[in-house]
Motif scaffolding. Structure first.
Motif, short mmCIF file in Angstrom:
data_model
loop_
_atom_site.label_atom_id
_atom_site.label_comp_id
_atom_site.label_asym_id
_atom_site.label_seq_id
_atom_site.Cartn_x
_atom_site.Cartn_y
_atom_site.Cartn_z
N SER A 61 0.84 -1.21 0.00
CA SER A 61 0.00 0.00 0.00
C SER A 61 0.87 1.26 0.00
N CYS A 62 2.05 1.15 0.63
CA CYS A 62 2.99 2.29 0.63
C CYS A 62 3.52 2.53 -0.78
N TYR A 63 3.90 1.44 -1.45
CA TYR A 63 4.38 1.56 -2.83
C TYR A 63 3.27 2.07 -3.75
N ASN A 64 2.05 1.60 -3.51
CA ASN A 64 0.92 2.04 -4.35
C ASN A 64 0.72 3.55 -4.23
N ALA A 65 0.87 4.07 -3.02
CA ALA A 65 0.69 5.51 -2.82
C ALA A 65 1.73 6.29 -3.60
N MET A 66 3.00 5.88 -3.52
CA MET A 66 4.05 6.60 -4.22
C MET A 66 3.98 6.41 -5.73
N ASN A 67 3.44 5.26 -6.17
CA ASN A 67 3.26 5.04 -7.61
C ASN A 67 2.12 5.87 -8.17
N ASP A 68 1.27 6.42 -7.31
CA ASP A 68 0.15 7.25 -7.73
C ASP A 68 0.56 8.72 -7.69
N ASP A 69 1.42 9.12 -8.64
CA ASP A 69 1.87 10.51 -8.74
C ASP A 69 2.50 11.00 -7.43
N LEU A 70 3.33 10.15 -6.83
CA LEU A 70 4.03 10.49 -5.58
C LEU A 70 3.06 11.01 -4.52
N ASN A 71 2.03 10.21 -4.23
CA ASN A 71 1.00 10.64 -3.28
C ASN A 71 1.50 10.48 -1.84
N SER A 72 2.36 11.40 -1.45
CA SER A 72 2.99 11.33 -0.12
C SER A 72 2.00 11.44 1.04
N PRO A 73 0.88 12.20 0.95
CA PRO A 73 -0.06 12.22 2.08
C PRO A 73 -0.65 10.84 2.38
N ILE A 74 -0.94 10.05 1.34
CA ILE A 74 -1.46 8.69 1.54
C ILE A 74 -0.37 7.83 2.17
N LEU A 75 0.87 8.02 1.72
CA LEU A 75 1.99 7.27 2.30
C LEU A 75 2.12 7.58 3.79
N ILE A 76 2.04 8.85 4.15
CA ILE A 76 2.14 9.26 5.56
C ILE A 76 1.03 8.60 6.38
N ALA A 77 -0.17 8.55 5.81
CA ALA A 77 -1.30 7.91 6.50
C ALA A 77 -1.01 6.43 6.74
N GLN A 78 -0.39 5.78 5.76
CA GLN A 78 -0.04 4.37 5.90
C GLN A 78 1.03 4.18 6.98
N LEU A 79 1.98 5.10 7.04
CA LEU A 79 3.02 5.03 8.07
C LEU A 79 2.41 5.16 9.46
N PHE A 80 1.41 6.01 9.60
CA PHE A 80 0.77 6.16 10.90
C PHE A 80 -0.09 4.94 11.26
N GLU A 81 -0.60 4.24 10.23
CA GLU A 81 -1.30 2.98 10.50
C GLU A 81 -0.34 1.98 11.14
N ALA A 82 0.88 1.94 10.59
CA ALA A 82 1.90 1.05 11.15
C ALA A 82 2.30 1.49 12.55
#
Length: 349
Positions: A309-330
């Motif tokens: 899901s982290c890779y998917n976020a960055m593959n979607d036009d570098l969607n860093s806010p979604i990546l940050i949300a995934q990091l907080f899930e962890a």
């Protein structure tokens, strides 16, 4: 992918208002401080490198300078003239936008129509030596006071500020390359002019994907030197400013910036940075605590799916806010582990 990252230093040709009039910004600063223009360029280049290092940004594969590619720029001007899209006037050379638009589409990146640009142009602009107010400089004849100037077939002068980027990108990335970055404010006219120059000389559009970062604001207002509503990276890191309550390390500032998508406007404010700092430390504390957590027999957290899901976020036009949300899930899950409310396998750790 094997990536060649080119980041050019534009140390020539930038006039006061990034148009075709006025004094060169670097020369202006050099004259004010009674030093060589290249001293000014070097000082800011070193400061830029230092700031990027603090942000832990990767260095480019190649970092060419505009002053080191004057010959290539002159060759492009000669090619544009030979193709019928450039003309010389009083030692300066201009790009004929109207002529180019007959065979191509000037304005396709920004969505602007040449007809609208012509309609909205003030009468005063027509008094210049250009055929049309929309034409832009490829080479400017230097005034006697101009410090930075080079010999050319048309005059002793300097290149237009759009030209240098076309020359360096073509030399190191070819007639076509994948990604061109830059600020949203450069989309028009700078990047539009780059496309026109490249298509005039190479008969093809130069870039596959344009990635424009949006603007930074400060306390809800546009950053501006004239109003004092601005802050330098060094002032942000040291806390030596009248805008923020404390110093913020580069890691926190970088984390804060990743919480907004790069195409969105990002507002720097004291409250937002303080909140981001708390979130950053919470995440890093959880990360550091992983090594002390004992592994159980079962896991209620699918690490492989989370990682994807982290890779998917960055593959979607570098969607860093979604990546940050995934990091907080962890982070949330790790904290439940610390409290003994969940189990995780050794392989997941």
């Amino acid at each position: 992918y094997k990536v060649r990252y080119v980041r050019n230093i534009t140390d020539a040709g930038h006039l006061e208002n990034d148009d075709d009039t006025g004094d060169d910004k670097i020369a202006q600063k050099a004259r004010l401080e009674n030093i060589e223009p290249m001293e000014v360029a070097q000082r800011y280049t070193v400061d830029f490198h230092d700031t990027m290092s603090k942000f832990n940004a990767l260095s480019p594969s190649i970092e060419p300078t505009a002053t080191g590619h004057i010959i290539e720029q002159i060759e492009i001007v000669e090619k544009i003239i030979s193709e019928g899209y450039g003309y010389e006037k009083n030692g300066s050379v201009y790009f004929d936008v109207k002529k180019f638009n007959e065979d191509h589409e000037y304005g396709k990146l920004s969505g602007r129509k040449l007809e609208d640009m012509i309609t909205n142009t003030r009468e005063l602009a027509a008094q210049s030596e250009k055929k049309n107010p929309q034409d832009f400089a490829l080479w400017k004849k230097a005034e006697p006071k101009h410090i930075m100037k080079w010999s050319s077939p048309w005059s002793e002068g300097f290149p237009g500020w759009h030209l240098e980027c076309t020359a360096m990108s073509t030399k190191y990335l070819g007639k076509e390359f994948d990604i061109h970055g830059g600020g949203m404010d450069l989309k028009f006219p700078h990047h539009e002019c780059e496309i026109a120059q490249a298509e005039a000389t190479n008969k093809k559009s130069p870039v596959h994907y344009w990635m424009h970062a949006n603007m930074l604001t400060l306390n809800g207002k546009k950053m501006s030197k004239s109003t004092g509503n601005n802050i330098l990276p060094s002032e942000l890191f040291s806390g030596e400013n009248d805008i923020l309550s404390k110093a913020f390390p580069a890691t926190v500032a970088k984390f804060f910036m990743f919480q907004a998508h790069y195409r969105s406007i990002l507002d720097f404010s004291d409250g937002a940075l303080v909140a981001s700092e708390k979130g950053y430390h919470k995440m890093m504390d959880s990360y550091r605590s992983l090594s002390s957590i004992e592994a159980g027999k079962e896991s209620s957290f699918d690490v492989a799916a989370w990682r994807q899901s982290c890779y998917n976020a960055m593959n979607d036009d570098l969607n860093s806010p979604i990546l940050i949300a995934q990091l907080f899930e962890a982070t949330k899950f790790i904290n439940t582990l610390k409290e003994g409310k969940s189990n995780i396998t050794k392989s997941d750790l």
